[in-house]
Design an enzyme around this catalytic site. Structure first.
Site, short mmCIF file in Angstrom:
data_model
loop_
_atom_site.label_atom_id
_atom_site.label_comp_id
_atom_site.label_asym_id
_atom_site.label_seq_id
_atom_site.Cartn_x
_atom_site.Cartn_y
_atom_site.Cartn_z
N ALA A 1 -19.42 3.64 -42.92
CA ALA A 1 -18.19 3.70 -42.14
C ALA A 1 -17.21 4.75 -42.68
O ALA A 1 -16.69 4.60 -43.78
CB ALA A 1 -17.52 2.32 -42.13
N ASN B 1 -28.19 17.38 -42.27
CA ASN B 1 -27.73 17.35 -40.87
C ASN B 1 -28.61 16.42 -40.04
O ASN B 1 -29.60 16.87 -39.44
CB ASN B 1 -27.72 18.76 -40.29
CG ASN B 1 -26.66 19.63 -40.92
OD1 ASN B 1 -26.87 20.15 -42.02
ND2 ASN B 1 -25.53 19.77 -40.28
N ASP C 1 -18.10 -2.93 -38.02
CA ASP C 1 -17.75 -1.69 -37.35
C ASP C 1 -16.57 -1.99 -36.42
O ASP C 1 -16.67 -2.88 -35.59
CB ASP C 1 -18.93 -1.16 -36.54
CG ASP C 1 -18.78 0.30 -36.13
OD1 ASP C 1 -17.68 0.65 -35.63
OD2 ASP C 1 -19.73 1.08 -36.30
N TYR D 1 -12.82 16.43 -45.00
CA TYR D 1 -13.97 15.52 -44.92
C TYR D 1 -14.85 15.66 -46.15
O TYR D 1 -15.25 14.68 -46.78
CB TYR D 1 -14.79 15.79 -43.65
CG TYR D 1 -16.16 15.15 -43.70
CD1 TYR D 1 -16.31 13.78 -43.54
CD2 TYR D 1 -17.30 15.92 -43.92
CE1 TYR D 1 -17.56 13.19 -43.60
CE2 TYR D 1 -18.56 15.34 -43.98
CZ TYR D 1 -18.68 13.98 -43.82
OH TYR D 1 -19.92 13.40 -43.90
N LYS E 1 -15.86 12.93 -49.41
CA LYS E 1 -17.19 12.58 -49.94
C LYS E 1 -17.26 12.86 -51.44
O LYS E 1 -17.85 12.08 -52.20
CB LYS E 1 -18.27 13.36 -49.18
CG LYS E 1 -18.46 12.90 -47.73
CD LYS E 1 -18.79 11.43 -47.64
CE LYS E 1 -19.00 10.95 -46.22
NZ LYS E 1 -19.22 9.49 -46.12
N PRO F 1 -13.09 26.90 -38.91
CA PRO F 1 -12.60 26.49 -40.23
C PRO F 1 -13.35 25.27 -40.75
O PRO F 1 -13.60 24.31 -40.00
CB PRO F 1 -11.13 26.15 -39.99
CG PRO F 1 -10.75 26.91 -38.76
CD PRO F 1 -11.99 26.94 -37.91
N GLY F 2 -13.74 25.31 -42.04
CA GLY F 2 -14.40 24.17 -42.65
C GLY F 2 -15.91 24.28 -42.71
O GLY F 2 -16.57 23.50 -43.39
N ASP F 3 -16.50 25.24 -41.96
CA ASP F 3 -17.95 25.35 -41.93
C ASP F 3 -18.50 26.03 -43.18
O ASP F 3 -18.02 27.10 -43.59
CB ASP F 3 -18.41 26.15 -40.70
CG ASP F 3 -18.45 25.31 -39.43
OD1 ASP F 3 -18.40 24.08 -39.56
OD2 ASP F 3 -18.52 25.89 -38.34
N PHE G 1 -24.27 6.24 -35.42
CA PHE G 1 -25.53 6.95 -35.23
C PHE G 1 -26.55 6.60 -36.32
O PHE G 1 -27.62 6.04 -36.05
CB PHE G 1 -25.23 8.45 -35.20
CG PHE G 1 -26.42 9.35 -35.06
CD1 PHE G 1 -27.46 9.05 -34.19
CD2 PHE G 1 -26.49 10.54 -35.79
CE1 PHE G 1 -28.55 9.90 -34.05
CE2 PHE G 1 -27.56 11.40 -35.65
CZ PHE G 1 -28.60 11.08 -34.79
N ILE G 2 -26.22 6.89 -37.56
CA ILE G 2 -27.18 6.64 -38.65
C ILE G 2 -27.24 5.15 -38.97
O ILE G 2 -28.30 4.61 -39.27
CB ILE G 2 -26.83 7.46 -39.90
CG1 ILE G 2 -26.62 8.94 -39.54
CG2 ILE G 2 -27.94 7.36 -40.94
CD1 ILE G 2 -26.15 9.79 -40.69
N SER H 1 -22.88 13.31 -48.49
CA SER H 1 -23.12 14.46 -47.63
C SER H 1 -23.34 15.71 -48.45
O SER H 1 -22.83 15.85 -49.57
CB SER H 1 -21.91 14.65 -46.72
OG SER H 1 -21.91 15.92 -46.10
#
Length: 351
Positions: A83, A180, A32, A151, A155, A297-299, A12-13, A126
């Site tokens: 990646a 985001n 990729d 995740y 980072k 979970p994780g948010d 995407f980015i 991030s």
């Protein structure tokens, strides 16, 4: 032209950044393995730029295959490293997979950077590195809290690895902490293409609205925010992409006072999940079918950026507002539906 290697260039980015780099005079190659992406995206990049992009279908966790790219392209002057696996929920469920993929690939890449004396390195980091911050907006000096997911830890670890590497090597490094990224290129030729059910909010919104995934879930409405849903800093992907070009130009000028410099990439405005849904409904005219579910979970509860450092040092200017983000994301979803319908009709006529 400076030759730039973009890892995750079909993502995407990554794909939007390739477009921006080419439009600003860079020569670009991509790597990729397409485990979470499609080569189709590079067809869209070619239509936008008129330039065919070479992609190496290589897993960066394989050192020999990664090394071969550098042997074939000894004139690489910069790397933008996107990646990585990026789904927060999946990382909670499969932490070892995330640690192995995201960290081993980075280590292999840096070994090649060192051996081939690549002068400039930009890392896709991030806002998850901040964890649940004590105060918002966060600045680059905000002390990181424990990450809320594996995740996020990859980072944090990635940043530390690059920082330590930069201390003893000539490579100049920039860590871009973005918030985001959403939306799609205004041409409707490239956008986000999640594999399976989307883990990120905006593709979940657009896929629900078009009927691809049915009802959408908002994870939690009992947080300490103005409407109870999580608060985020949504930023258009094209604005994020341009910041990467500016970061490379900044490194090439040699004006950074640090071997490894950090920049936040966000709008500086906090938007709740429910407010994002309302913005989508306004620009699309489509009422969204969603339900309120339990917390995920994780948010992180709430986070948005202080972006003054990127604005002042990189000359970064944000061009797209929240409605632009939702409009371009919806137009991209409609384009995918149109292409799918056309493909089905063509197959039917052949039969």
């Amino acid at each position: 032209m400076s030759k730039i290697l973009v890892t995750g260039g079909c993502g995407f980015i990554g794909s939007h950044t390739i477009v921006d780099l080419i439009e600003n005079g860079f020569d670009v190659i991509s790597v990729d393995n397409n485990s979470r992406s499609s080569l189709r995206i590079l067809e869209g990049v070619e239509k936008i730029t008129g330039r065919k992009i070479k992609n190496y279908k290589v897993d960066l966790c394989n050192f020999d295959d990664t090394h071969a790219i550098f042997q074939e392209n000894e004139d690489i002057t910069g790397i933008i490293h996107f990646a990585a696996y990026k789904a927060v929920g999946e990382s909670v469920e499969q932490p070892l997979m995330y640690f192995e993929n995201n960290i081993v690939s980075l280590l292999n890449l840096l070994k090649c950077v060192q051996e081939f004396n690549v002068p400039n390195f930009v890392f896709s980091s991030s806002c998850t590195v901040y964890g649940n911050p004590d105060q918002i907006p966060v600045t680059e000096q905000t002390p990181p809290k424990p990450a809320e997911s594996p995740y996020g830890y990859t980072k944090q670890m990635g940043e530390q690895i690059i920082s330590e590497y930069a201390k003893v090597n000539p490579t100049q490094c920039i860590l871009l902490r973005y918030f985001n990224p959403v939306g799609a290129h205004p041409s409707n030729l490239i956008g986000e293409m999640p594999i399976g059910r989307p883990a990120n909010l905006v593709p979940a919104i657009t896929q629900s609205a078009i009927g691809k995934i049915g009802q959408m879930t908002v994870y939690g409405n009992d947080y300490d925010t103005r409407d109870g849903s999580c608060l985020r800093d949504f930023i258009h992907v094209s604005d994020i992409a341009h910041a990467h070009t500016l970061a490379l130009q900044y490194l090439e000028k040699g004006v950074s006072k640090k071997k490894c410099e950090v920049f936040n990439l966000g709008t500086g405005n906090g938007v709740t999940v429910l407010e994002a849904i309302q913005a989508f409904e306004k620009v699309s005219g489509v009422p969204l079918n969603y339900t309120i579910g339990p917390r995920r979970p994780g948010d992180v509860i709430a986070i948005y950026a202080n972006n003054e450092h990127a604005v002042n040092e990189l000359g970064w200017v944000i061009k797209y507002n929240l409605e632009d983000m939702m409009r371009t994301a919806w137009q991209w979803e409609l384009k995918l539906k149109e292409d799918e319908t056309l493909h089905t009709e063509q197959n039917a006529s052949l039969n």
